[in-house]
Design a protein around this motif. Structure first.
Motif, PDB file in Angstrom:
ATOM      1  N   GLU A   1      -3.111   8.712   7.826  1.00 53.46           N
ATOM      2  CA  GLU A   1      -4.175   8.883   6.838  1.00 53.46           C
ATOM      3  C   GLU A   1      -4.861  10.231   7.064  1.00 53.46           C
ATOM      4  OE1 GLU A   1      -8.198   6.480   5.249  1.00 53.46           O
ATOM      5  OE2 GLU A   1      -7.007   5.729   6.951  1.00 53.46           O
TER       6      GLU A   1
ATOM      7  N   SER B   1      -0.969   5.366  -6.264  1.00 56.53           N
ATOM      8  CA  SER B   1      -0.932   5.484  -4.799  1.00 56.53           C
ATOM      9  C   SER B   1       0.500   5.510  -4.281  1.00 56.53           C
ATOM     10  CB  SER B   1      -1.681   4.308  -4.156  1.00 56.53           C
ATOM     11  OG  SER B   1      -3.045   4.334  -4.501  1.00 56.53           O
TER      12      SER B   1
ATOM     13  N   THR C   1       0.848  -1.188   0.000  1.00 57.90           N
ATOM     14  CA  THR C   1       0.000   0.000   0.000  1.00 57.90           C
ATOM     15  C   THR C   1       0.890   1.247   0.000  1.00 57.90           C
ATOM     16  OG1 THR C   1      -0.048   0.184   2.416  1.00 57.90           O
ATOM     17  CG2 THR C   1      -1.740  -1.210   1.364  1.00 57.90           C
TER      18      THR C   1
ATOM     19  N   GLN D   1       2.503   1.529   3.382  1.00 57.93           N
ATOM     20  CA  GLN D   1       3.594   0.567   3.578  1.00 57.93           C
ATOM     21  C   GLN D   1       4.839   0.961   2.780  1.00 57.93           C
ATOM     22  OE1 GLN D   1       1.449  -2.911   2.327  1.00 57.93           O
ATOM     23  NE2 GLN D   1       0.966  -3.551   4.431  1.00 57.93           N
TER      24      GLN D   1
ATOM     25  N   ASP E   1      -7.243   7.022  -0.523  1.00 59.67           N
ATOM     26  CA  ASP E   1      -6.952   6.245  -1.732  1.00 59.67           C
ATOM     27  C   ASP E   1      -5.483   5.836  -1.795  1.00 59.67           C
ATOM     28  OD1 ASP E   1      -9.516   6.232  -2.689  1.00 59.67           O
ATOM     29  OD2 ASP E   1      -9.255   7.980  -3.987  1.00 59.67           O
ATOM     30  N   ASN E   2      -4.626   6.742  -1.394  1.00 53.85           N
ATOM     31  CA  ASN E   2      -3.182   6.479  -1.479  1.00 53.85           C
ATOM     32  C   ASN E   2      -2.644   5.758  -0.248  1.00 53.85           C
ATOM     33  OD1 ASN E   2      -3.098   7.741  -4.009  1.00 53.85           O
ATOM     34  ND2 ASN E   2      -2.851   9.751  -3.063  1.00 53.85           N
ATOM     35  N   TYR E   3      -3.265   5.986   0.874  1.00 55.22           N
ATOM     36  CA  TYR E   3      -2.837   5.319   2.115  1.00 55.22           C
ATOM     37  C   TYR E   3      -3.087   3.810   2.017  1.00 55.22           C
ATOM     38  CZ  TYR E   3      -2.256   4.504   7.153  1.00 55.22           C
ATOM     39  OH  TYR E   3      -1.817   4.055   8.381  1.00 55.22           O
ATOM     40  N   HIS E   4      -4.274   3.451   1.527  1.00 56.11           N
ATOM     41  CA  HIS E   4      -4.662   2.038   1.467  1.00 56.11           C
ATOM     42  C   HIS E   4      -4.408   1.407   0.093  1.00 56.11           C
ATOM     43  CE1 HIS E   4      -6.586   2.247   5.407  1.00 56.11           C
ATOM     44  NE2 HIS E   4      -7.196   3.359   5.027  1.00 56.11           N
ATOM     45  N   GLY E   5      -4.269   2.250  -0.939  1.00 61.72           N
ATOM     46  CA  GLY E   5      -4.158   1.733  -2.290  1.00 61.72           C
ATOM     47  C   GLY E   5      -2.829   1.068  -2.590  1.00 61.72           C
ATOM     48  N   THR E   6      -2.870   0.078  -3.486  1.00 57.96           N
ATOM     49  CA  THR E   6      -1.653  -0.637  -3.892  1.00 57.96           C
ATOM     50  C   THR E   6      -1.309  -0.355  -5.351  1.00 57.96           C
ATOM     51  OG1 THR E   6      -2.985  -2.590  -4.479  1.00 57.96           O
ATOM     52  CG2 THR E   6      -2.081  -2.506  -2.239  1.00 57.96           C
ATOM     53  N   SER E   7      -1.848   0.732  -5.877  1.00 59.48           N
ATOM     54  CA  SER E   7      -1.664   1.061  -7.288  1.00 59.48           C
ATOM     55  C   SER E   7      -0.358   1.829  -7.530  1.00 59.48           C
ATOM     56  CB  SER E   7      -2.837   1.908  -7.780  1.00 59.48           C
ATOM     57  OG  SER E   7      -2.820   3.182  -7.132  1.00 59.48           O
TER      58      SER E   7
END
Length: 226
Positions: A59, A89, A38, A41, A80-86
């Protein structure tokens, strides 16, 4: 013709760049990064690799509200960026980490920008008031004071450009070097970072154009008084 060009410069240009940023961000928000981490992470990983264990990752509400708080030493990431794995993000998250790295290494442009904050705030709050009163009263002196105040705010935006571009450069190097993204994902990360940087460029161009407009108005007022 000049008025039309000026209108396009200060109104249409920034809007188009915002549309481009949102489109690019949304596109790569749907593309998962190979690391599977994420944004939070990934940010923690780069911070720890650089010995910045005291910098927190939190967050924050909002969309693209990501920022680094140098006073609290906190990297704040939108949901979106804290939890996202894209790719998007991770790119945004590590860009903010880039600012933390600048802070820890006493990056000169960042220090200058921080020093300019109080002056820039005053300039932003009072410049248009002084300029407006100066125009209404046909007072070149008040107009000049407004221009000086505006110049302080514009200087802040100009100094912001190298800070943002440097943070993006650090982010890209860190992402590739730490294996957060593969080489074939680097292009997407670069597009996200460049799109974000363009918003700062647009804001600076508009600010400089506005400042020049009032400077020309001042010289015109001086000529009328002569």
């Amino acid at each position: 013709m000049g008025i039309i060009f000026y209108f396009i410069l200060i109104m249409v240009g920034p809007i188009l760049i915002q549309v481009y940023l949102k489109k690019t961000y949304s596109k790569y928000l749907k593309r998962g990064a190979s690391s599977g981490l994420t944004g939070a992470q990934a940010a923690r990983k780069i911070l720890d690799e650089n010995g910045l264990y005291n910098v927190k990752v939190e967050e924050v509400r909002g969309r693209l509200s990501d920022h680094y708080d140098p006073r609290s030493k906190v990297v704040r990431l939108s949901s979106d960026n804290y939890h996202g794995t894209s790719i998007a993000s991770i790119s945004v998250a590590i860009h903010e980490v880039g600012h933390s790295l600048q802070h820890s290494q006493n990056y000169a442009p960042l220090n200058i920008r921080h020093a300019l904050v109080p002056v820039a705030n005053i300039g932003s709050n009072f410049s248009f008031i002084l300029i407006f009163i100066g125009i209404i009263l046909s007072s070149a002196n008040l107009l000049l004071l407004g221009i000086i105040a505006m110049a302080a705010a514009v200087l802040f935006q100009v100094v912001t450009l190298p800070v943002e571009f440097n943070a993006s450069s650090r982010a890209l190097n860190a992402m590739v070097g730490s294996g957060l993204i593969r080489n074939d994902e680097e292009g997407g990360a670069r597009k996200v970072l460049n799109a974000a940087a363009l918003t700062y460029v647009a804001a600076t161009v508009v600010a400089v154009a506005e400042l020049l407009r009032f400077v020309l108005m001042f010289f015109g007022m001086q000529s009328d008084e002569d």
